[in-house]
Design a protein around this motif. Structure first.
Motif, short mmCIF file in Angstrom:
data_model
loop_
_atom_site.label_atom_id
_atom_site.label_comp_id
_atom_site.label_asym_id
_atom_site.label_seq_id
_atom_site.Cartn_x
_atom_site.Cartn_y
_atom_site.Cartn_z
N LEU A 31 0.83 -1.19 0.00
CA LEU A 31 0.00 0.00 0.00
C LEU A 31 0.87 1.24 0.00
CD1 LEU A 31 -2.53 -1.05 2.81
CD2 LEU A 31 -2.89 -1.23 0.35
N THR A 32 0.32 2.32 -0.55
CA THR A 32 1.02 3.60 -0.44
C THR A 32 0.98 4.06 1.01
OG1 THR A 32 -1.04 4.76 -0.99
CG2 THR A 32 0.49 4.30 -2.80
N PRO A 33 2.01 4.77 1.47
CA PRO A 33 2.03 5.20 2.88
C PRO A 33 0.83 6.09 3.22
CG PRO A 33 4.17 5.48 1.86
CD PRO A 33 3.22 5.15 0.76
N THR A 34 0.31 5.93 4.40
CA THR A 34 -0.78 6.79 4.87
C THR A 34 -0.27 8.20 5.04
OG1 THR A 34 -1.79 4.93 6.05
CG2 THR A 34 -2.48 7.15 6.69
N PRO A 35 -0.89 9.19 4.38
CA PRO A 35 -0.38 10.57 4.50
C PRO A 35 -0.57 11.11 5.91
CG PRO A 35 -2.46 10.54 3.32
CD PRO A 35 -2.06 9.11 3.49
N THR A 36 0.36 11.92 6.33
CA THR A 36 0.23 12.58 7.63
C THR A 36 -0.80 13.70 7.54
OG1 THR A 36 1.99 14.17 7.12
CG2 THR A 36 2.65 12.07 8.11
N PHE A 80 -15.79 -1.33 1.45
CA PHE A 80 -14.48 -0.80 1.83
C PHE A 80 -13.94 -1.60 3.01
CE2 PHE A 80 -16.52 2.77 -0.27
CZ PHE A 80 -15.50 3.26 -1.08
N VAL A 81 -12.67 -1.93 2.94
CA VAL A 81 -12.01 -2.64 4.04
C VAL A 81 -10.89 -1.74 4.56
CG1 VAL A 81 -12.53 -4.93 3.13
CG2 VAL A 81 -10.41 -3.82 2.47
N SER A 82 -10.53 -1.96 5.79
CA SER A 82 -9.47 -1.16 6.41
C SER A 82 -8.13 -1.50 5.77
CB SER A 82 -9.41 -1.42 7.91
OG SER A 82 -9.15 -2.78 8.17
N ARG A 83 -7.21 -0.58 5.86
CA ARG A 83 -5.90 -0.77 5.24
C ARG A 83 -5.13 -1.94 5.85
NH1 ARG A 83 -3.98 3.57 2.20
NH2 ARG A 83 -1.82 3.08 2.74
N ASP A 84 -5.39 -2.24 7.10
CA ASP A 84 -4.69 -3.34 7.76
C ASP A 84 -5.54 -4.60 7.83
OD1 ASP A 84 -6.57 -2.41 9.51
OD2 ASP A 84 -5.24 -2.32 11.24
N PHE A 105 3.13 -5.39 7.93
CA PHE A 105 3.51 -4.02 7.59
C PHE A 105 3.30 -3.73 6.10
CE2 PHE A 105 6.12 -5.27 11.25
CZ PHE A 105 5.74 -4.28 12.17
N PRO A 106 2.04 -3.69 5.65
CA PRO A 106 1.78 -3.52 4.21
C PRO A 106 2.27 -2.20 3.63
CG PRO A 106 -0.24 -3.28 5.49
CD PRO A 106 0.78 -3.77 6.44
N GLU A 107 2.56 -1.21 4.46
CA GLU A 107 3.05 0.07 3.96
C GLU A 107 4.57 0.12 3.92
OE1 GLU A 107 1.36 3.40 5.96
OE2 GLU A 107 -0.70 2.68 5.80
N GLU A 108 5.25 -0.94 4.34
CA GLU A 108 6.71 -0.97 4.36
C GLU A 108 7.22 -2.16 3.56
OE1 GLU A 108 8.61 -0.36 8.20
OE2 GLU A 108 6.65 0.09 9.07
N GLU A 109 8.51 -2.15 3.29
CA GLU A 109 9.16 -3.28 2.63
C GLU A 109 9.71 -4.21 3.70
OE1 GLU A 109 12.08 -4.14 -1.19
OE2 GLU A 109 12.13 -2.19 -0.20
N VAL A 110 9.42 -5.50 3.56
CA VAL A 110 9.92 -6.49 4.51
C VAL A 110 10.87 -7.44 3.79
CG1 VAL A 110 7.97 -6.36 6.10
CG2 VAL A 110 7.87 -7.93 4.15
N TYR A 111 11.84 -7.97 4.54
CA TYR A 111 12.90 -8.80 3.97
C TYR A 111 12.91 -10.17 4.63
CZ TYR A 111 14.63 -4.34 2.19
OH TYR A 111 14.74 -3.12 1.56
N CYS A 112 13.33 -11.16 3.86
CA CYS A 112 13.41 -12.52 4.37
C CYS A 112 14.77 -12.75 5.01
CB CYS A 112 13.19 -13.52 3.23
SG CYS A 112 13.19 -15.25 3.79
N VAL A 113 14.76 -13.10 6.28
CA VAL A 113 15.98 -13.47 6.99
C VAL A 113 15.78 -14.88 7.54
CG1 VAL A 113 16.65 -11.13 7.59
CG2 VAL A 113 15.16 -12.39 9.11
N VAL A 114 16.89 -15.58 7.73
CA VAL A 114 16.83 -16.97 8.18
C VAL A 114 17.65 -17.13 9.45
CG1 VAL A 114 16.46 -17.89 5.88
CG2 VAL A 114 18.79 -17.59 6.72
N LYS A 115 17.33 -18.18 10.18
CA LYS A 115 18.09 -18.52 11.38
C LYS A 115 19.03 -19.66 11.01
CE LYS A 115 16.12 -18.14 15.33
NZ LYS A 115 15.26 -18.34 16.54
N GLY A 116 20.33 -19.37 11.05
CA GLY A 116 21.33 -20.34 10.63
C GLY A 116 22.01 -21.03 11.79
#
Length: 293
Positions: free
Chosen positions: A51-56, A129-133, A150-161
């Motif tokens: 999603l695009t960031p929620t404007p302030t 209409f549904v809420s953004r979250d 966190f649909p308004e942010e980029e998330v990354y895949c990390v692993v436990k080694g």
């Protein structure tokens, strides 16, 4: 005669010591020259913002103000609607009604002018209409494994080694293997993350960054002569995106678990396990830059 024999014996011992010394130096130089840094390819797999960031409040106020000014000073040509709607059609009347309601809410009823004579306009089908979250809450039970986090942010895949430590997934690059082929052993079908369960693609074959590890002392034993040399590891990061699905760790994977985390969460986990230097070396690839004093 005894003196000459002692001299010969001494000369032989010196020659033997010299041969041992030069053999030791040659082995050390050979080990030092043949030692190469170990190269790793790391997969920086991310899910872009949904999603695009929620404007302030300030952003919303500024946008509404500038939009009203732009609309007030604009002078659209006459009969513009004829390019888009058929005269007297229901879509045209609905458009005229929405335009009037917009003007009335922006400038007030007096400045909006007379209400257009469009007759009775049937109501459109209701839109749900549904809420953004909404989807984030629906998948909240999966915790850090949810791709909806966190649909308004980029998330990354990390692993436990190994050692129960979090890291960005990586694999050793074999001789004659390219970086993209190496990370293919992580993300493709049959790989460590079983690409058949993920809709992902590699953004580029070129690395977006690298990380050089601290030098380590490695012992070599050649011709029964022990020597030590310094070597270091080099990790190259390749960017990849995912649209849907999830990793499915194979039995040959060197990972025990995985999670989708924001850069802030990755920073917290790395620092908590004592990998501050690692974070300092890779944070720019997550869009984290140093703030100027």
């Amino acid at each position: 005669m005894s003196t000459s024999r002692s001299a010969v014996r001494l000369g032989a011992e010196v020659a033997s010591s010299s041969r041992r010394y030069f053999a030791t130096q040659a082995a050390a130089n050979s080990a030092s020259s043949t030692s190469q840094p170990t190269v790793y390819a790391s997969l920086l797999l991310s899910r872009p913002p949904l999603l695009t960031p929620t404007p302030t409040e300030l952003e919303s106020t500024y946008y509404n103000f500038t939009s009203s000014i732009q609309h007030a000073i604009s002078n659209p040509p006459a009969q513009t609607n004829a390019f888009y709607f058929k005269a007297g059609s229901l879509p045209l009347r609905r458009f005229q009604q929405s335009q009037y309601e917009s003007l009335k809410s922006t400038y007030g009823e007096k400045l909006a002018g007379p209400k257009p004579d469009i007759g009775d306009v049937p109501a459109e089908n209701p839109v749900e209409f549904v809420s953004r979250d909404h989807w984030e809450k629906e998948d909240a039970k999966r915790g850090e494994k949810s791709l909806e986090r966190f649909p308004e942010e980029e998330v990354y895949c990390v692993v436990k080694g190994k050692g129960d430590k979090w890291e960005v997934p990586r694999v050793k690059v074999e001789v004659g293997e390219s970086l993209d082929d190496a990370v293919g052993r992580i993300r493709e079908v049959g790989g460590m993350m079983e690409g058949q369960t993920m809709d992902s693609w590699l953004v580029t074959r070129k690395p977006i960054g690298s990380l050089k590890s601290d030098k380590e002392i490695v012992s070599y034993i050649t011709l029964h002569i022990s020597c030590e040399t310094e070597t270091d590891d080099q990790t190259f990061f390749l960017r990849s995106h995912i649209m849907a699905g999830e990793p499915k760790l194979s039995s040959k994977a060197a990972f025990t678990s995985w999670a989708w985390l924001t850069p802030k969460e990755i920073e917290e986990k790395l620092k908590a396990q004592g990998d501050e230097k690692v974070w300092e070396g890779i944070k720019a690839m997550f869009g984290v830059v140093e703030e100027e004093a």
